[in-house]
Scaffold this motif. Structure first.
Motif, PDB file in Angstrom:
ATOM      1  N   ILE A  30       0.875  -1.269  -0.076  1.00  0.00           N
ATOM      2  CA  ILE A  30      -0.034  -0.028   0.086  1.00  0.00           C
ATOM      3  C   ILE A  30       0.747   1.198  -0.072  1.00  0.00           C
ATOM      4  O   ILE A  30       1.748   1.216   0.832  1.00  0.00           O
ATOM      5  N   GLN A  31       0.846   2.129  -1.047  1.00  0.00           N
ATOM      6  CA  GLN A  31       1.378   3.336  -0.941  1.00  0.00           C
ATOM      7  C   GLN A  31       0.787   4.489   0.010  1.00  0.00           C
ATOM      8  O   GLN A  31      -0.543   4.665  -0.443  1.00  0.00           O
ATOM      9  N   LYS A  32       1.233   4.944   0.771  1.00  0.00           N
ATOM     10  CA  LYS A  32       0.728   6.070   1.492  1.00  0.00           C
ATOM     11  C   LYS A  32       1.334   7.176   1.011  1.00  0.00           C
ATOM     12  O   LYS A  32       2.180   7.166  -0.038  1.00  0.00           O
ATOM     13  N   GLU A  33       1.303   8.409   1.824  1.00  0.00           N
ATOM     14  CA  GLU A  33       1.703   9.597   1.497  1.00  0.00           C
ATOM     15  C   GLU A  33       3.394   9.663   1.358  1.00  0.00           C
ATOM     16  O   GLU A  33       3.888  10.181   0.250  1.00  0.00           O
ATOM     17  N   ASN A  34       4.066   9.006   2.291  1.00  0.00           N
ATOM     18  CA  ASN A  34       5.520   9.085   2.235  1.00  0.00           C
ATOM     19  C   ASN A  34       6.139   8.013   2.333  1.00  0.00           C
ATOM     20  O   ASN A  34       7.356   7.898   2.780  1.00  0.00           O
ATOM     21  N   THR A  35       5.173   7.041   2.680  1.00  0.00           N
ATOM     22  CA  THR A  35       5.613   5.570   2.797  1.00  0.00           C
ATOM     23  C   THR A  35       5.247   4.500   2.123  1.00  0.00           C
ATOM     24  O   THR A  35       4.134   4.834   1.459  1.00  0.00           O
TER      25      THR A  35
END
Length: 198
Positions: A30-35
């Motif tokens: 899962i791509q989050k905002e900065n991770t």
């Protein structure tokens, strides 16, 4: 009758005893905002992959040695790149509860970065020639699943996975035009009213 019970026991054990094959691993990315967060399900044979990667573990009973080898193994076999080809940096991992499946190990693996584009996943390829890794990617609520296996060790995400921000640009063009026209009309109207007053 004795053989029928034995056969039934073996069938039940095979159905309920193994959730996954020993040569399969599952990754939810899962791509989050900065991770980038990766939930990984490894079979119990992951230990074999670690000892093949670092043979000194065969004689080690130190948990730190296994943990350090696990981190190095992840860094060597799970490589994430952004659209510019930059390798995203491994940040941390955490062991998760395995929901009463003693034959598997669950981990949360975290990489720092965004704009995920390419993934190389060769985890457990050093143990099984027929290893298959199932990678389910979620970006901007879009989901795709890719397999990595011998001969197909990496994949690139489709353009549709990362297009959310590009559409914003196209939305700004009409907005800028409308604002421009509003100011031009306001200025023209003001000039007409001013000239009528004179």
């Amino acid at each position: 009758m004795k053989y029928l019970l034995l056969f039934s026991f073996v069938c039940i054990f095979n159905v309920f005893g193994y959730a996954h094959e020993t040569n399969e691993a599952f990754f939810t990315i899962i791509q989050k905002e900065n991770t980038i967060e990766i939930k990984a399900e490894f079979p119990w044979t992951m230990r074999n992959a670690l000892t093949a990667f670092n043979p000194s573990l065969k004689k080690s009973t130190n948990k730190d040695n296994f943990e350090n080898t696990f981190v190095e193994y992840i860094k060597a076999n799970l490589i994430l790149k952004d659209r510019n080809g930059n390798i995203l940096k491994y940040q941390a991992y955490q062991e998760l509860e395995n929901n009463d499946h003693s034959h598997q190990n669950n981990y949360l693996i975290i990489f720092k970065g965004s704009d995920l584009f390419e993934i190389t996943n060769t985890i457990m390829f050093n143990v099984y020639d027929n290893q298959v890794n199932y990678n389910t990617i979620t970006i901007n609520s879009k989901q795709e699943t890719f397999k990595t296996k011998s001969g197909l060790t990496h994949f690139e995400l489709s353009e549709s996975m990362n297009t959310k921000n590009r559409y914003y640009f196209f939305l700004f063009i009409p907005i800028i035009y409308i604002v421009y026209r509003w100011f031009v009309n306001k200025k023209t109207t003001t000039n007409k009213v001013y000239s009528l007053l004179l």
